[in-house]
Design an enzyme around this catalytic site. Structure first.
Site, mmCIF file in Angstrom:
data_model
loop_
_atom_site.group_PDB
_atom_site.id
_atom_site.type_symbol
_atom_site.label_atom_id
_atom_site.label_comp_id
_atom_site.label_asym_id
_atom_site.label_seq_id
_atom_site.Cartn_x
_atom_site.Cartn_y
_atom_site.Cartn_z
ATOM 1 N N LYS B 85 0.967 -1.220 -0.046
ATOM 2 C CA LYS B 85 -0.096 0.007 0.061
ATOM 3 C C LYS B 85 0.971 1.317 0.018
ATOM 4 C CE LYS B 85 -3.971 1.717 2.921
ATOM 5 N NZ LYS B 85 -4.909 1.165 3.987
ATOM 6 N N SER B 161 -9.435 1.075 3.098
ATOM 7 C CA SER B 161 -8.619 1.723 2.241
ATOM 8 C C SER B 161 -7.440 1.048 1.630
ATOM 9 C CB SER B 161 -7.899 3.074 3.093
ATOM 10 O OG SER B 161 -7.123 2.349 4.203
ATOM 11 N N SER B 185 -9.636 -1.632 7.158
ATOM 12 C CA SER B 185 -8.959 -1.310 5.989
ATOM 13 C C SER B 185 -8.082 -2.487 4.967
ATOM 14 C CB SER B 185 -8.062 0.171 5.850
ATOM 15 O OG SER B 185 -8.899 1.116 5.860
#
Lengths: 61, 471
Positions: B85, B161, B185
């Site tokens: 990420k 996310s 997330s």
């Protein structure tokens, strides 16, 4: 816990308190989000907990 | 050596790749090249990646191959391609955290601790992945970098996310991706994309070098297509780290060796009440089927889950806003439109609410820990329903319309609020889209979550078949 009224007056004075200058076009959106947060937060504001209770996280030297 | 079938219809899992590389049936360089080629070909329809680190990947892969040629052991993840990420520091790259503002930051001086650990095990970084700006979202609909599309239906969100991380694994672009989870997330995108995810105990894995969101609630963890890969990534990422004040100083506690220890002695219950009432009936049914497959007959009610979710919401609003207050003062227009008003609102909440929320968190933790006197693992849906369409503002749960984006985390927030370890497991499809389940244990009992996950996997609950995004 009594809830504040999240209106334009609140937003303007709270924003000033934290040094945020809010353009007029932002105010309605911020009020909407405050009201949403308040609706979601309500259950957490109800419990009458010991105010002397240590809160997390705890800072230790 | 020729490239393996890593580019073909059945890419290997991480353990398979590592075994082949260590046995020198394929070179790490060939694996890296094939992975990058596949990313370049398939990611256009998904938009999981924000950068491909080709030069770094080939360098790392060459080192793995050289170590093997010299008779050395590169580690259990030798040559395994992985991605992160884009809130993780990657040396020499700017850490975007899904934002436009962070483009102006200098490149990271060093890798995040999680990267350093997993690369000590031989893994090879191939790129960075899309996310909701500053991790404040559950959908990875990012105005600056575009939405990440769900590989199972490109008209739907991948979740957030860590949407890029989940989509990259779901589409078979990488077998392992690293991500973060503050309120869901890792678990939400894993559920939406039909793969496995692990949010360990709060403080289990070092967050040093990961751009923060809510320090009280931030966790990092891996996503993968198999339980073995998930466990191997988690084992590699462990280790005390003085650079993260929240990181436990406990020694590494490997879990991979105990994955097949079975269910004997593990008391498992299914969460009722809040976790059923706030999920679609079809989702509850999928969880019930998984529970039945594990022989679970007991239901349990997690008390005050609504309070916990509310507390997590307030803590997130306050801490998230405080982190970004300087930029909110000077350049609010540069934030993601979907989050800027929400951030500002968080900056204006009464301090008493934040203190109350932290107090509620402690109170709720004590209530939940009493449950673990009688049960070891609790099962609950990960998301109330499958992924919504990109751009969809509302969805309904049990006929009640509500905002889609904040409510995707209804079922994850009460668990991460108190830092419990959770494996997110794929448990089939609802309305043609994947759906997941949380396998929850008491703090530091990740091994139990993973043992239960392995048993589920053996009973046919596996990651959804690889779909080429956009094809």
């Amino acid at each position: 816990m009594p809830l504040p009224v999240f209106d334009e007056s609140y937003v303007r004075s709270a924003a000033a308190a934290v040094g945020l200058e809010l353009p007029a076009e932002r105010v309605a959106g911020v009020i909407e989000h405050l009201q949403r947060i308040a609706a979601i937060a309500a259950p957490a504001l109800e419990p009458q907990l010991d105010p002397a209770e240590e809160i997390a996280p705890v800072w230790r030297p | 050596m020729a490239a393996m079938s890593v580019t073909e219809s059945a890419p290997l899992d991480a353990m398979g790749i590592a075994a082949a590389v260590r046995a020198r049936h394929v070179s790490a360089v060939d694996v890296a090249r094939a992975t990058i080629a596949r990313i370049r070909q398939a990611d256009t329809g998904i938009n999981a990646f924000t950068a491909v680190t080709e030069a770094r990947a080939l360098d790392a892969a060459q080192r793995v191959d050289a170590e093997l040629a010299a008779g050395q052991d590169p580690g259990p993840l030798a040559g395994v391609p992985y991605a992160v990420k884009n809130l993780f520091d990657v040396a020499g790259m700017t850490t975007l955290a899904g934002s436009k503002i962070n483009r102006e930051l200098p490149p990271a001086a060093r890798d995040a601790t999680a990267l350093a650990h997993i690369e000590r095990a031989g893994a090879v970084l191939v790129g960075t992945l899309n996310m909701d700006e500053y991790a404040y979202g559950f959908s990875t609909e990012n105005s600056h970098y575009g939405p990440t599309r769900n590989p199972h239906d490109p008209q739907r969100v991948a979740g957030g996310s860590s949407g890029g991380s989940a989509a990259a694994v779901a589409a078979g672009l990488v077998p392992i991706a690293l991500a973060s989870d503050t309120n869901g997330s890792i678990r939400v995108p894993a559920s939406f994309c039909g793969i496995w995810g692990l949010k360990p105990t709060y403080g289990r894995l070092s967050r040093a070098g990961a751009f923060p969101f809510v320090s009280s609630l931030d966790h990092i963890g891996p996503l993968a297509r198999t339980v073995s890969d998930l466990a191997a990534a988690y084992d590699a990422m462990q280790g005390p780290d003085p650079l993260d004040p929240a990181c436990s100083q406990a020694p590494v506690d490997p879990v991979s060796a105990s994955l097949d220890d079975g269910l004997d002695g593990i008391r498992i219950a299914r969460a009722a009440g809040y976790f059923e009432e706030r999920a679609e009936p079809a989702v509850v049914h999928k969880v019930a089927l998984a529970a039945r497959a594990l022989g679970v007959t007991q239901d349990i009610e997690i008390p005050h889950a609504d309070c916990a979710r509310a507390a997590a919401f307030v803590i997130t609003a306050c801490e998230g806003a405080q982190l970004h207050l300087p930029n909110l003062r000077s350049r609010a227009h540069d934030f993601e439109p979907l989050i800027v008003d929400r951030l500002i609102a968080g900056a204006l909440l009464p301090a008493a609410w934040y203190v109350q929320a932290q107090r509620v968190r402690r109170w709720y933790y004590e209530a939940v820990m009493r449950l673990f006197a009688d049960v070891d693992v609790i099962l609950a849906p990960a998301t109330p329903r499958p992924a919504q369409r990109i751009g969809e503002d509302t969805f309904s749960i049990r006929g009640i319309p509500m905002l889609a984006r904040p409510n995707a985390g209804l079922l994850t927030q009460p668990i991460s609020c108190i830092g419990l370890p959770v494996v997110e497991a794929p448990v089939g499809k609802v309305d043609g889209m994947p759906i997941g389940m949380q396998i929850i244990a008491a703090p530091w009992r990740e091994a139990l979550c993973l043992r239960v996950a392995r048993e589920l996997e053996k009973r046919g609950f596996v990651a959804e078949p690889i779909v080429s995004g956009g094809a």
